[in-house]
Write an enzyme that holds these catalytic residues in place. Sequence first.
Site, mmCIF file in Angstrom:
data_model
loop_
_atom_site.group_PDB
_atom_site.id
_atom_site.type_symbol
_atom_site.label_atom_id
_atom_site.label_comp_id
_atom_site.label_asym_id
_atom_site.label_seq_id
_atom_site.Cartn_x
_atom_site.Cartn_y
_atom_site.Cartn_z
ATOM 1 N N SER A 1 0.779 -1.245 0.000
ATOM 2 C CA SER A 1 0.000 0.000 0.000
ATOM 3 C C SER A 1 0.808 1.291 0.000
ATOM 4 C CB SER A 1 -0.920 -0.001 1.237
ATOM 5 O OG SER A 1 -0.175 -0.253 2.416
ATOM 6 N N GLU A 2 2.140 1.200 -0.088
ATOM 7 C CA GLU A 2 2.976 2.387 0.104
ATOM 8 C C GLU A 2 2.658 3.529 -0.858
ATOM 9 O OE1 GLU A 2 5.332 -0.922 2.018
ATOM 10 O OE2 GLU A 2 3.969 -0.675 0.318
ATOM 11 N N ALA A 3 2.321 3.218 -2.113
ATOM 12 C CA ALA A 3 2.088 4.282 -3.095
ATOM 13 C C ALA A 3 0.939 5.196 -2.700
ATOM 14 C CB ALA A 3 1.833 3.676 -4.475
ATOM 15 N N PHE B 1 0.601 6.559 0.021
ATOM 16 C CA PHE B 1 1.156 7.597 0.887
ATOM 17 C C PHE B 1 2.281 8.371 0.197
ATOM 18 C CE2 PHE B 1 -0.320 3.993 3.427
ATOM 19 C CZ PHE B 1 -1.347 4.609 4.127
#
Length: 264
Positions: A137-139, A141
């Site tokens: 899920s990093e993208a 943020f």
Amino acid sequence: MTAMETVALAVDERGVARLDMNRAEVFNAFDETMIAELAASFDELGRRDDVRVVVLGARGKAYSAGADLQWMKRQSANDEATNRADARRFAEMMRAVAECPKPTVARVQGSAFGGGVGLMAACDIVVVAEHARFAVSEAKFGILPAVIGPYVVNAVGVRQARRLALTATPIDAREALALGLAHRVVAADALDAAVDAVLAELLGNGPGAQGEIKRLFAQLEVGPITAEVRELTAATIARVRSTDEAREGFAAFLDKRRASWSRA
């Protein structure tokens, strides 16, 4: 090992170490303290003669939400050199999990996101509850799954890892199984039984052989089997065949086979 704030550890008489992330109030998101405690725990458990297998679990509903956003926010205010030192500590924690010489089992009782998916990918065997969901899920943020990237790529392949990282789309447990991120998917009330079944399989094999498997396979890559690879594998089996564990294993197996033949 000194008392820990963010993880709980217990080792039973079989040599099964159960290491639980214990920040349920923030969905087991990891900060500086948890990163340090996980790294130290895996390094120590890997050295302990009384430990055969390490189970990485979690308390609460979630397995791990990945990086604690308060930790990430603090780091975003620092200069690049400070950020790099912090990221190296994160990378060392992932190394400690992946390179633990003992077999590692992820007991995934709930959802995992970002770095939580990285922890799953770094473990040898992953058993998940069927209701769990997962996302790289990093993208979302404005960052990327850099430190966990190699582990996710190794687990699911480059194209699937790229899709998961670019879209940040959650997947369910069945898709995680199909991709290779998980090895077994079971109902939540069957999770402990499924983990126990895996532990029984692991404990039934030679600990020295398992350590050798992990060291050898860490040196192998998908691709051409070169002369160097052939020599590495030949040298490894030649060395291991002469160990006491191997000799005892051969003898025990042959005795068992002779006994089964005598009953036929």
